[in-house]
Design an enzyme around this catalytic site. Structure first.
Site, PDB file in Angstrom:
ATOM      1  N   PRO A 148       0.852  -1.120  -0.180  1.00  9.29           N
ATOM      2  CA  PRO A 148      -0.005   0.039  -0.063  1.00  9.29           C
ATOM      3  C   PRO A 148       0.758   1.443   0.028  1.00  9.29           C
ATOM      4  O   PRO A 148       2.004   1.147   0.567  1.00  9.29           O
ATOM      5  CB  PRO A 148      -0.773  -0.016   1.345  1.00  9.29           C
ATOM      6  CG  PRO A 148      -0.694  -1.624   1.804  1.00  9.29           C
ATOM      7  CD  PRO A 148       0.542  -1.883   1.207  1.00  9.29           C
ATOM      8  N   GLY A 151       1.179   8.806   1.131  1.00  8.13           N
ATOM      9  CA  GLY A 151       1.884  10.156   0.620  1.00  8.13           C
ATOM     10  C   GLY A 151       3.355   9.688   0.202  1.00  8.13           C
ATOM     11  O   GLY A 151       4.193  10.508  -0.181  1.00  8.13           O
ATOM     12  N   TYR A 487      12.424  13.349  20.832  1.00  2.00           N
ATOM     13  CA  TYR A 487      12.850  13.339  19.354  1.00  2.00           C
ATOM     14  C   TYR A 487      14.095  14.006  19.221  1.00  2.00           C
ATOM     15  O   TYR A 487      14.560  15.257  19.420  1.00  2.00           O
ATOM     16  CB  TYR A 487      11.794  14.424  18.679  1.00  2.00           C
ATOM     17  CG  TYR A 487      11.591  14.186  17.357  1.00  2.00           C
ATOM     18  CD1 TYR A 487      10.572  13.487  16.753  1.00  2.00           C
ATOM     19  CD2 TYR A 487      12.429  14.813  16.557  1.00  2.00           C
ATOM     20  CE1 TYR A 487      10.275  13.316  15.382  1.00  2.00           C
ATOM     21  CE2 TYR A 487      12.302  14.836  14.996  1.00  2.00           C
ATOM     22  CZ  TYR A 487      11.134  14.021  14.646  1.00  2.00           C
ATOM     23  OH  TYR A 487      10.877  14.078  13.139  1.00  2.00           O
TER      24      TYR A 487
END
Length: 566
Positions: A148, A151, A487
């Site tokens: 699949p 974007g 992060y």
């Protein structure tokens, strides 16, 4: 039930938006440093890169690529064309290259170097779920591989075909399935096709006064189905939740039928199949429709900036906010290194603004602050005027107790403007022979400081090993009652072996996550990139259960094989 207005027929293949084949975003958009006077000196000091020397690498030329020939037979392509139409089945080299990789640093280094060991053989663009079902049934019957594609923004290696795959590879692009189908205003539930890109999805919801509130860094170029498949998190997850919290119902096409998860508030129906699908990266089928929780657009939205004396004070404040009755939409704090980076990427201040900034720094110095240790924080508030005012008042009280200082909405407005632009800096650095990449983790509050220190130590050892100066920086985001996400961004100038050097640094950071008590990924997924650490994260038995699930659900290994677990 209400159905949003301005409904149109299914999107044409020509209207499906893709990023440029060699980098992030669209052609003609990129990062510039000339209007940011502090950036070039910052980069020179951090990694020894002279930005004024210009680009070191040639802009990628598609004509130089050697794309492996498609192995799809004319007969199989004809079968697919019979399902979706000849114009919606493509085998040209450019389309196949666009669908080969995601947008990780590893992906971009390989694509720029023309390293394409295996590409999809055929790209199909279904118009609806029935066509997805027919594609899958035909592909499984032919023993083809189905990957699949949304974007194409994935950075964990979740999209690429395995280099040794001998079967025909079908890239199933959901770009034509991009509509909000229905909104239930009583429940705040919206049925949305899985191929909707972030901006298109929000525009459709906003027209009827709703928002999903999910804004990952990749928002501009990623899809709802991709968010679900990789367990995405958004910048406002403190209020709206991660995608796993937002997803209430699902439709997943599998060989011979559709898995339907009805949208109910909660259920005691055994192990959650919904949870099995969320984060499955296409291994259990193709997500075609998602029912999501949506919210009325807030009356007021504000992002306020704060400075803290150091990271310890800032993390302590974030923890207290998470434990309190405050419900901000964003709680984010950058460490000293990322704060310095943020200031370096700001445009030159002039007039009153410059005087105010100079005065603030002088004031902080008088208070005994080291400007090399201070940390910048952004905290967001949403709701009606009274709610926002009260929430900010409570946050301000906590900030003061932890020796922080508020600096208003100006920096917050700049944060809002630049929040989706960071990936362009990676392309900018690659043009100049340097790496810039990210890794994220999550851990309990009690371990965050240790994780932060461990990653810095591991990165420094890795830079020493490859013989190049390097940079690391971090921010805390996505707060929970028990902990938060850290992060990390890391950068260095390439030597003679770009991917070999990258692997040394990336492996060191990922291992530090595990060793210090964090997880291998908070919201980027597993794919191929993080799979080597999965067993250390979820245990040997956890991997065995996951392997058993994939093996039983897809015995032929047709759905995106070898991702997450081999």
């Amino acid at each position: 039930m209400t159905e949003p207005t301005d409904r149109t027929d299914a999107t044409r293949t020509d209207d499906v938006k893709h990023m440029k084949w060699w980098g992030w975003g669209v052609e003609g958009v990129g990062f510039r440093h000339e209007d940011k006077p502090g950036f070039a000196p910052f980069v020179q000091k951090a990694i020894g890169l002279d930005l004024w020397a210009g680009e070191r690498t040639e802009r990628p030329d598609f004509s130089r690529l050697r794309v492996p020939a498609s192995t799809a037979s004319e007969e199989f392509v004809a079968v697919l064309s019979g399902i979706v139409g000849a114009g919606n089945t493509v085998v040209d080299d450019l389309s196949r290259v666009v669908h080969t990789y995601g947008k990780s640093l590893r992906d971009l280094v390989r694509i720029r170097a023309g390293e394409i060991a295996r590409s999809p053989d055929v790209i199909v663009y279904p118009a609806d779920e029935a066509e997805v079902q027919s594609i899958i049934d035909a592909s499984v019957e032919a023993d083809a591989v189905i990957i699949p594609f949304g974007g194409g923004s994935n950075i964990a290696g979740s999209l690429e075909p395995h280099m040794d795959e001998s079967r025909v590879v079908v890239s199933l692009d959901l770009g034509r399935l991009n509509r909000v189908l229905e909104i239930d205003p009583d429940s705040g539930l919206a049925r949305v096709q899985a191929g909707a890109l972030g901006p298109d999805l929000e525009a459709q919801l906003n027209r009827d006064g709703w928002t999903m509130g999910h804004f990952p860094d990749s928002f501009t170029h990623s899809t709802l189905g991709g968010w679900v498949a990789t367990r995405s998190s958004g910048m406002q997850s403190d209020k709206y939740g991660d995608i796993a919290d937002i997803v209430k119902g699902l439709r997943v096409v599998r060989a011979g039928g559709v898995l339907v998860i009805r949208a109910v508030p909660s259920a005691s129906t055994g192990p959650s199949v919904r949870e099995m699908v969320v984060g499955s990266e296409g291994r259990l089928g193709v997500i075609t429709e998602v029912t999501v929780q949506v919210h009325r657009l807030p009356e007021k939205r504000a992002i306020h900036a704060y400075f803290f004396k150091n990271l310890d004070h800032g993390l302590a404040a974030m923890q207290k906010i998470a434990e309190s009755d405050v419900s901000p939409s964003v709680t984010r704090i950058s460490d000293a290194h990322e704060t310095a980076f943020s200031l370096a990427t700001s445009k030159e201040s002039k007039g009153i603004q410059k005087k105010a900034q100079t005065g603030l720094m002088a004031y902080l110095k008088r208070r005994g602050w080291s400007l090399d240790e201070m940390c910048l924080s952004f905290i967001g508030f949403e709701g009606d005027e009274a709610h926002v005012k009260r929430q900010k008042s409570l946050v301000d009280r906590i900030v003061r107790k932890h020796h922080g200082i508020g600096v208003g909405k100006g920096p917050g407005a700049l944060y809002d403007q630049k929040k989706f632009d960071t990936p362009y800096i990676r392309d900018f650095l690659l043009d100049r022979g340097a790496a810039g990449d990210v890794s994220e983790t999550a851990g309990p509050w009690s371990k965050l400081r240790g994780i932060h220190a461990a990653v810095y130590e591991a990165a420094d050892r890795a830079y020493e090993k490859i013989g190049h100066a390097g940079w690391a920086m971090s921010h805390m985001s996505h707060s929970y009652h028990s902990g938060a996400c850290l992060y990390f961004t890391f950068a260095f100038v390439f030597g003679d072996d770009p991917l070999g050097e990258y692997d040394i640094v990336k492996r060191a950071i990922q291992q530090a996550f595990i060793d210090a008590g964090g997880t291998i990924s908070h919201h980027h997924g597993v794919g191929l990139e993080h799979a080597p650490w999965l067993e250390e994260d979820i245990s040997t038995e956890g991997v065995a259960i996951m392997s058993g699930l994939f093996g039983a659900a897809d015995p032929g290994g047709n759905f995106n094989p070898r991702k997450i677990v081999v």
